[in-house]
Design an enzyme around this catalytic site. Structure first.
Site, PDB file in Angstrom:
ATOM      1  CG  HIS A  72      28.970 -40.001  10.286  1.00 29.12           C
ATOM      2  ND1 HIS A  72      29.266 -40.864  10.595  1.00 29.12           N
ATOM      3  CD2 HIS A  72      28.135 -39.187  11.101  1.00 29.12           C
ATOM      4  CE1 HIS A  72      28.749 -41.034  12.108  1.00 29.12           C
ATOM      5  NE2 HIS A  72      27.804 -39.805  12.131  1.00 29.12           N
ATOM      6  CG  HIS A 106      27.346 -36.254  13.038  1.00 27.62           C
ATOM      7  ND1 HIS A 106      26.118 -37.135  13.073  1.00 27.62           N
ATOM      8  CD2 HIS A 106      26.934 -35.233  12.177  1.00 27.62           C
ATOM      9  CE1 HIS A 106      25.276 -36.781  12.563  1.00 27.62           C
ATOM     10  NE2 HIS A 106      25.515 -35.467  12.046  1.00 27.62           N
ATOM     11  CG  ASP A 135      29.486 -38.554  17.942  1.00 24.56           C
ATOM     12  OD1 ASP A 135      29.301 -37.830  16.965  1.00 24.56           O
ATOM     13  OD2 ASP A 135      28.809 -39.719  18.193  1.00 24.56           O
ATOM     14  CG  HIS A 136      31.084 -40.877  14.530  1.00 25.02           C
ATOM     15  ND1 HIS A 136      31.020 -42.107  14.543  1.00 25.02           N
ATOM     16  CD2 HIS A 136      30.061 -40.385  14.818  1.00 25.02           C
ATOM     17  CE1 HIS A 136      29.757 -42.395  15.339  1.00 25.02           C
ATOM     18  NE2 HIS A 136      29.098 -41.517  15.450  1.00 25.02           N
ATOM     19  CG  HIS A 163      23.564 -40.489  10.751  1.00 29.25           C
ATOM     20  ND1 HIS A 163      22.684 -40.174  11.915  1.00 29.25           N
ATOM     21  CD2 HIS A 163      24.851 -39.913  11.089  1.00 29.25           C
ATOM     22  CE1 HIS A 163      23.345 -39.791  12.731  1.00 29.25           C
ATOM     23  NE2 HIS A 163      24.529 -39.588  12.269  1.00 29.25           N
ATOM     24  CG  ASP A 202      26.159 -42.401  14.234  1.00 28.54           C
ATOM     25  OD1 ASP A 202      26.970 -43.552  14.762  1.00 28.54           O
ATOM     26  OD2 ASP A 202      26.164 -41.416  14.614  1.00 28.54           O
ATOM     27  CG  HIS A 238      26.719 -44.384  18.740  1.00 24.23           C
ATOM     28  ND1 HIS A 238      26.856 -43.296  19.651  1.00 24.23           N
ATOM     29  CD2 HIS A 238      26.667 -43.474  17.403  1.00 24.23           C
ATOM     30  CE1 HIS A 238      27.417 -42.073  19.043  1.00 24.23           C
ATOM     31  NE2 HIS A 238      27.209 -42.214  18.028  1.00 24.23           N
TER      32      HIS A 238
HETATM   33 ZN   LIG Z   1      27.546 -40.857  16.249  1.00 26.72          ZN
HETATM   34 ZN   LIG Z   2      26.492 -39.284  13.668  1.00 23.14          ZN
END
Ligand SMILES: [Zn+2]
Ligand SMILES: [Zn+2]
Length: 279
Positions: free
Chosen positions: A81, A83, A85-86, A140, A162, A200
């Site tokens: 996705h 975000h 951090d991905h 999410h 996530d 995570h």
């Molecule tokens: Zn994440």
């Molecule tokens: Zn996320």
């Protein structure tokens, strides 16, 4: 954060050579690699062709280091996705990889560096053996895609980003309880022996919460033990395990309904998420 406990106490956190990394089969190897404090990236290797896929390579330098160490040829990049951090390492990974411009980069519609947009039920292959199927699981984020992989021997894994965690689920940033219920029900249709690779390391907190909701569930106790014994629980559960210990997949259970004060699935899901957000 509860997570800090395990990361401070137990070292080293280098799961690359754990036995289960190669246990998915001798044809498909899946290596989790830590990014930031608790993100999991993955390197998936098809041994037969030496081709590989990277999943959510946020820490692109670290991932390039592992690629070099393993001597594999990356042909595929997968993003769960948008975000940061991905997806935030995609462009750097591709531009710093020698064959980066020829890598197929699959994701939903909103991730940087993507050159191949996928939608629900799209299928592709990489290497000689590995078939991949996209499962659109919006909630999410609306562009959340889970990627289900199967090798020639029928070994299976799913990258859930996530959406689904060991013993939990992601926050509903862009979706509704109804959508998360639908997403987790959808993931629940995968074969029971599909191994779960999530985004995570949230397992200690998820286990603690599950124990509050279902204190008498022996499988929830098993989840708590798993979290206690392992710094990296990515790849240590199956879809069958999640159905037994993940309260977000157990909305019809009397204990879960009692804890939330609701009985219909969507209301139970909404109330559970609220409780977890406050936990
Ligand atoms: Zn994440
Ligand atoms: Zn996320």
């Amino acid at each position: 954060m509860l997570l800090a406990r395990s990361f401070v106490k137990k070292t080293p956190l280098v799961p690359l050579n754990r036995p289960f990394s190669s246990s998915i089969s001798h044809k498909m190897q899946i290596h989790p690699l830590l990014a930031r404090s608790d993100n999991w990236m993955y390197l998936v290797v098809d041994e037969a062709s030496n081709e590989a896929a990277v999943v959510d390579p946020y820490d692109w330098k670290k991932m390039l280091g592992l690629v070099k160490e393993k001597g594999v040829n990356v042909t595929t990049l997968i993003t769960t996705h948008h975000h940061d951090d991905h997806s935030g390492g995609n462009i750097q990974f591709l531009s710093n990889h020698p064959q980066g411009s020829s890598i197929k980069a699959y994701a939903g519609s909103r991730s940087p560096g993507t050159n191949t947009v996928v939608k629900d039920k799209d299928e592709f292959t990489f290497g000689k053996n590995i078939k991949v199927k996209a499962l659109h699981t919006p909630c999410h984020t609306q562009d959340s895609i889970c990627f289900y992989l199967q090798d020639e021997q029928g070994k299976k894994g799913v990258f859930t980003g996530d959406t689904l965690f060991q013993g939990g689920c992601g926050r509903f940033f862009e979706g509704t309880p109804e959508e998360m219920h639908k997403a987790l029900t959808y993931l629940g249709t995968l074969p029971e022996d599909t191994i779960v690779y999530n985004g995570h390391e949230y397992t200690p907190g998820n286990a603690k919460f599950a124990l509050k909701i279902e204190p008498d569930n022996a499988d929830v106790k098993r989840l708590a033990k798993l979290a206690e014994d392992n710094d990296c629980t990515a790849g240590l559960s199956t879809i069958a395990d999640e159905k037994k210990w993940n309260v977000f997949m157990r909305l019809d259970q009397p204990a879960v309904q009692k804890a939330t004060g609701a009985t219909d699935a969507v209301s139970v899901m909404g109330a559970l998420r609220e409780l977890k957000n406050k936990a």
